[in-house]
Design a protein around this motif. Structure first.
Motif, PDB file in Angstrom:
ATOM      1  N   SER A 215       5.934   8.462   4.830  1.00  0.00           N
ATOM      2  CA  SER A 215       5.649   7.992   3.283  1.00  0.00           C
ATOM      3  C   SER A 215       6.887   7.928   2.624  1.00  0.00           C
ATOM      4  O   SER A 215       7.403   6.606   2.213  1.00  0.00           O
ATOM      5  CB  SER A 215       5.003   9.018   2.612  1.00  0.00           C
ATOM      6  OG  SER A 215       4.939   8.624   1.359  1.00  0.00           O
TER       7      SER A 215
ATOM      8  N   SER B 218       0.864  -0.975   0.073  1.00  0.00           N
ATOM      9  CA  SER B 218      -0.133  -0.135   0.057  1.00  0.00           C
ATOM     10  C   SER B 218       0.847   1.296  -0.006  1.00  0.00           C
ATOM     11  O   SER B 218       0.296   2.453  -0.244  1.00  0.00           O
ATOM     12  CB  SER B 218      -1.013  -0.050   1.368  1.00  0.00           C
ATOM     13  OG  SER B 218      -0.237   0.166   2.522  1.00  0.00           O
ATOM     14  N   ILE B 219       2.186   1.101   0.488  1.00  0.00           N
ATOM     15  CA  ILE B 219       2.920   2.432   0.503  1.00  0.00           C
ATOM     16  C   ILE B 219       2.980   3.106  -0.947  1.00  0.00           C
ATOM     17  O   ILE B 219       3.299   4.186  -1.205  1.00  0.00           O
ATOM     18  CB  ILE B 219       4.356   1.674   0.888  1.00  0.00           C
ATOM     19  CG1 ILE B 219       4.309   1.492   2.338  1.00  0.00           C
ATOM     20  CG2 ILE B 219       5.544   2.984   0.725  1.00  0.00           C
ATOM     21  CD1 ILE B 219       3.970   2.733   3.386  1.00  0.00           C
TER      22      ILE B 219
ATOM     23  N   ALA C 100      -5.042   3.100   2.563  1.00  0.00           N
ATOM     24  CA  ALA C 100      -4.354   4.047   1.541  1.00  0.00           C
ATOM     25  C   ALA C 100      -5.356   5.266   0.723  1.00  0.00           C
ATOM     26  O   ALA C 100      -5.247   6.203   0.328  1.00  0.00           O
ATOM     27  CB  ALA C 100      -3.610   3.355   0.345  1.00  0.00           C
TER      28      ALA C 100
ATOM     29  N   TYR D 130       1.039   3.405  -3.074  1.00  0.00           N
ATOM     30  CA  TYR D 130      -0.293   4.220  -3.412  1.00  0.00           C
ATOM     31  C   TYR D 130      -0.266   5.545  -2.751  1.00  0.00           C
ATOM     32  O   TYR D 130      -1.266   6.546  -2.593  1.00  0.00           O
ATOM     33  CB  TYR D 130      -1.580   3.235  -2.972  1.00  0.00           C
ATOM     34  CG  TYR D 130      -1.796   2.317  -4.134  1.00  0.00           C
ATOM     35  CD1 TYR D 130      -2.264   2.424  -5.154  1.00  0.00           C
ATOM     36  CD2 TYR D 130      -0.834   0.837  -3.641  1.00  0.00           C
ATOM     37  CE1 TYR D 130      -2.310   1.192  -6.002  1.00  0.00           C
ATOM     38  CE2 TYR D 130      -1.015  -0.179  -4.251  1.00  0.00           C
ATOM     39  CZ  TYR D 130      -1.747  -0.151  -5.516  1.00  0.00           C
ATOM     40  OH  TYR D 130      -1.537  -1.260  -6.515  1.00  0.00           O
ATOM     41  N   ILE D 131       0.586   5.617  -1.439  1.00  0.00           N
ATOM     42  CA  ILE D 131       0.660   6.775  -0.816  1.00  0.00           C
ATOM     43  C   ILE D 131       1.934   7.539  -0.704  1.00  0.00           C
ATOM     44  O   ILE D 131       2.621   7.882   0.460  1.00  0.00           O
ATOM     45  CB  ILE D 131      -0.086   6.590   0.641  1.00  0.00           C
ATOM     46  CG1 ILE D 131       0.593   5.366   1.284  1.00  0.00           C
ATOM     47  CG2 ILE D 131      -1.440   6.514   0.677  1.00  0.00           C
ATOM     48  CD1 ILE D 131       0.224   5.246   2.857  1.00  0.00           C
TER      49      ILE D 131
ATOM     50  N   SER E 261      -8.686   2.805  -7.077  1.00  0.00           N
ATOM     51  CA  SER E 261      -8.548   1.732  -5.860  1.00  0.00           C
ATOM     52  C   SER E 261      -9.032   0.492  -5.904  1.00  0.00           C
ATOM     53  O   SER E 261      -8.350  -0.610  -5.705  1.00  0.00           O
ATOM     54  CB  SER E 261      -8.858   2.338  -4.420  1.00  0.00           C
ATOM     55  OG  SER E 261      -8.149   3.543  -4.360  1.00  0.00           O
TER      56      SER E 261
ATOM     57  N   VAL F   1       2.101   3.749   8.051  1.00  0.00           N
ATOM     58  CA  VAL F   1       0.933   3.995   7.266  1.00  0.00           C
ATOM     59  C   VAL F   1      -0.068   4.666   8.011  1.00  0.00           C
ATOM     60  O   VAL F   1      -0.904   5.430   7.734  1.00  0.00           O
ATOM     61  CB  VAL F   1       0.314   2.495   6.576  1.00  0.00           C
ATOM     62  CG1 VAL F   1      -0.885   2.787   6.172  1.00  0.00           C
ATOM     63  CG2 VAL F   1       1.164   2.119   5.609  1.00  0.00           C
TER      64      VAL F   1
ATOM     65  N   ASN G  41      -5.588   9.166   0.515  1.00  0.00           N
ATOM     66  CA  ASN G  41      -5.505   9.886  -0.660  1.00  0.00           C
ATOM     67  C   ASN G  41      -6.902  10.950  -0.852  1.00  0.00           C
ATOM     68  O   ASN G  41      -6.698  11.896  -1.313  1.00  0.00           O
ATOM     69  CB  ASN G  41      -5.736   8.805  -2.222  1.00  0.00           C
ATOM     70  CG  ASN G  41      -4.292   8.371  -2.284  1.00  0.00           C
ATOM     71  OD1 ASN G  41      -3.554   8.920  -2.719  1.00  0.00           O
ATOM     72  ND2 ASN G  41      -3.953   7.060  -2.084  1.00  0.00           N
TER      73      ASN G  41
END
Length: 545
Positions: A338, A58-59, A279, A61-62, A89, A190, A283
């Motif tokens: 992040s 998931s990192i 995530a 995506y952010i 997503s 996260v 966003n």
């Protein structure tokens, strides 16, 4: 004994080999510490044993690159593009679940499948492309961390770029504690990012009704909305993430049975859904905060100018001016978390890619320093010459490179997971295959469209003489033709190698004959098949009896 087959029509059981199908050592050292053993029982409690890989995935995506695109989307179109994040997503969950399934079912990750399936030259080219993608992924992390250090401690950006090299030492210190604790650290980072942006949301106070409308009512109004929507979509699925996810699932020692594999696939999908939902919310928060701040009625002229071309560094000053000092500090903490978490995932992705494509493994510190140096050099040059504005533009360039390279990871993944000789009974259904190919085609078409239109605009608006434009156009479009030819090769090429671990358990394969016709090769019970560990080359004594 372990059985392998070379014929395109013969499934093969691969637990150890001597040539191109396995690496020389575990991908993560000290397997006793790092491996998570899943109990062979029917229980929802097994879900906790599978929690972890989704957060590392998931990192992507952010990461700072996503933050910059989100900030621009909110600043220019308020909440109108939130629905793009929702659609992207959902598509990301489907694709990441396929990557996890590939690793679980076959016991091999995506890079290893590419080495087994493709000839040496295409395999080498795919490796080069994957390595470039990992360096491109590391550039936003370097610049984002440098911006965060500037926000929190007033350190100049170019010095911050140099300091990011110290994150290598942090990563090395963490590796000795095992992959499980590393996953907990990533999950903590996260949730730190999520907490910071939830707090920012409290400061900004966006209109809830408008946010809900933006999420569920598709709109593309205004000049540049389509281009920014394409950027949001392109930034959501990263090529290195597909290699990473298919390998991370191998850190679990799951029961090698039909039921065990089905349970693993199901729980990994649930775990990925939870991580990607977090995530997704982050966003949404970034876009909502940006939209609320840049459309506030009390902006001065300078802040309005910042909103017109908002990047990570400008966002800090904007939040400080509009919402207060603590808002800027929270943004800096989120950006630092992040960037540092991206360091870890990038290093592991690089290790898996090199091991998978080349059957080559470097020491982790060498691998990390190599990738980091390749990312620091262009970042440092741009930061010194162009300052924070130039560094911000480099993030966009890195995101474009990642979008450009996506088909070279996505197409093999779609092909392999839709292949019955590789996935056996776990192959994608016709409906899932159709949906994933539509999603993959749309994502690839969007990225290609974005690259081609961007290149054309660059030629039109550049101050180069007409002869130079023609020359650059010929080179550029020739490169695009080669690029499209490569994608077409991957799409049309038929899979020739079977690598499904449970293929021989199917009734039609119980009495297979070998290539010399000498009788049955191998017969496996349907249950209690040997557990898969992290990819490694077994000794003959470790083979199945």
């Amino acid at each position: 004994m372990a059985i392998t087959g070379s014929g395109s029509g013969q499934p093969q059981f691969i637990s150890s080999t001597g040539n191109r199908s396995s690496s020389n050592a575990p991908l993560i050292e000290n397997s006793d510490t790092n491996q998570v053993v899943v109990p062979d029982r029917r229980s929802w409690k097994n879900l906790f044993a599978y929690m972890g890989p989704g957060f590392l995935v998931s990192i992507a995506y952010i990461d700072p690159g996503n933050f910059e695109t989100d900030l621009q989307a909110g600043a220019q179109f308020k909440y109108e593009l939130l629905w793009i994040i929702l659609v992207a997503s959902c598509a990301a969950l489907v694709i990441q679940s396929m990557a996890a399934n590939l690793g679980v079912v076959t016991g091999k990750h995506l890079a290893e499948h590419c080495r087994i399936e493709y000839p040496r030259v295409p395999n080498f080219i795919l490796w080069i492309i994957a390595e470039i993608a990992i360096v491109a992924c590391d550039i936003p992390e370097v610049i984002g961390t440098a911006f965060a250090l500037n926000m929190l401690f007033n350190i100049p950006v170019w010095i911050g770029v140099l300091l990011t090299g110290l994150s290598t030492l942090i990563l090395l210190a963490l590796q000795q504690y095992g992959v499980r604790k590393l996953e907990f650290l990533i999950a903590f980072l996260v949730f730190t990012i999520a907490a910071c942006f939830m707090a920012e949301l409290g400061y900004a106070k966006p209109d809830a009704k408008e946010v809900i409308k933006g999420l569920f009512v598709p709109e593309l109004k205004g000049n540049g909305a389509t281009g920014l929507a394409i950027s949001l979509l392109g930034a959501m699925v990263m090529p290195h993430n597909l290699f990473l996810h298919s390998a991370l699932v191998l850190s679990r020692k799951i029961p090698r049975s039909v039921r065990g594999i089905k349970e693993a696939c199901r729980f990994y999908m649930i775990e990925s859904a939870f991580a990607l939902m977090v995530a997704f919310l982050i966003n949404v928060c970034v876009i909502s905060v940006s939209g609320a701040v840049c459309n506030s009625s009390n902006l001065n002229a300078e802040d309005q100018m910042s909103c017109q071309n908002l990047d990570l560094n400008e966002a800090s000053f904007l939040l400080r001016n509009v919402l207060g000092k603590w808002s800027s500090k929270l943004f800096g903490i989120a950006l630092l978390a992040s960037g540092q978490s991206s360091t870890i995932t990038g290093t592991y992705a690089g290790q898996y890619v090199m091991q998978g494509f080349l059957d080559l493994r470097l020491e982790p510190w060498i691998r990390n320093m190599l990738t980091r140096c390749l990312a620091i050099v262009p970042s440092l040059i741009v930061a010194v010459i162009g300052g924070s504005a130039g560094a911000g533009k480099l993030i966009i360039i890195a995101s474009m490179i990642l979008s450009f390279e996506l088909p070279f990871a996505l197409v093999p993944l779609l092909k392999f997971t839709s292949c019955k000789t590789k996935m056996g009974t776990h192959v994608n259904s016709t409906m899932i295959s159709a949906v994933t190919w539509i999603i993959g085609t749309l994502i690839m078409a969007i990225n290609i469209y974005y690259i081609i239109t961007g290149f054309i605009k660059l030629l039109i608006h550049s101050h180069i003489k007409i002869v130079g434009k023609v020359f650059l156009g010929m080179i550029g479009f020739s490169g695009m033709a080669i690029y499209l030819a490569g994608v077409t090769y991957l799409v049309l090429r038929k899979n020739t190698e079977a690598t499904h671990l449970l293929a021989l358990t199917a009734p039609e394969n119980q009495h297979m004959t070998n290539e010399h016709g000498n009788g049955p090769i191998y017969s496996l019970p349907r249950e209690d098949i040997v557990s898969m560990q992290l990819p490694q080359r077994s000794t003959p004594a470790a083979d199945l009896d």
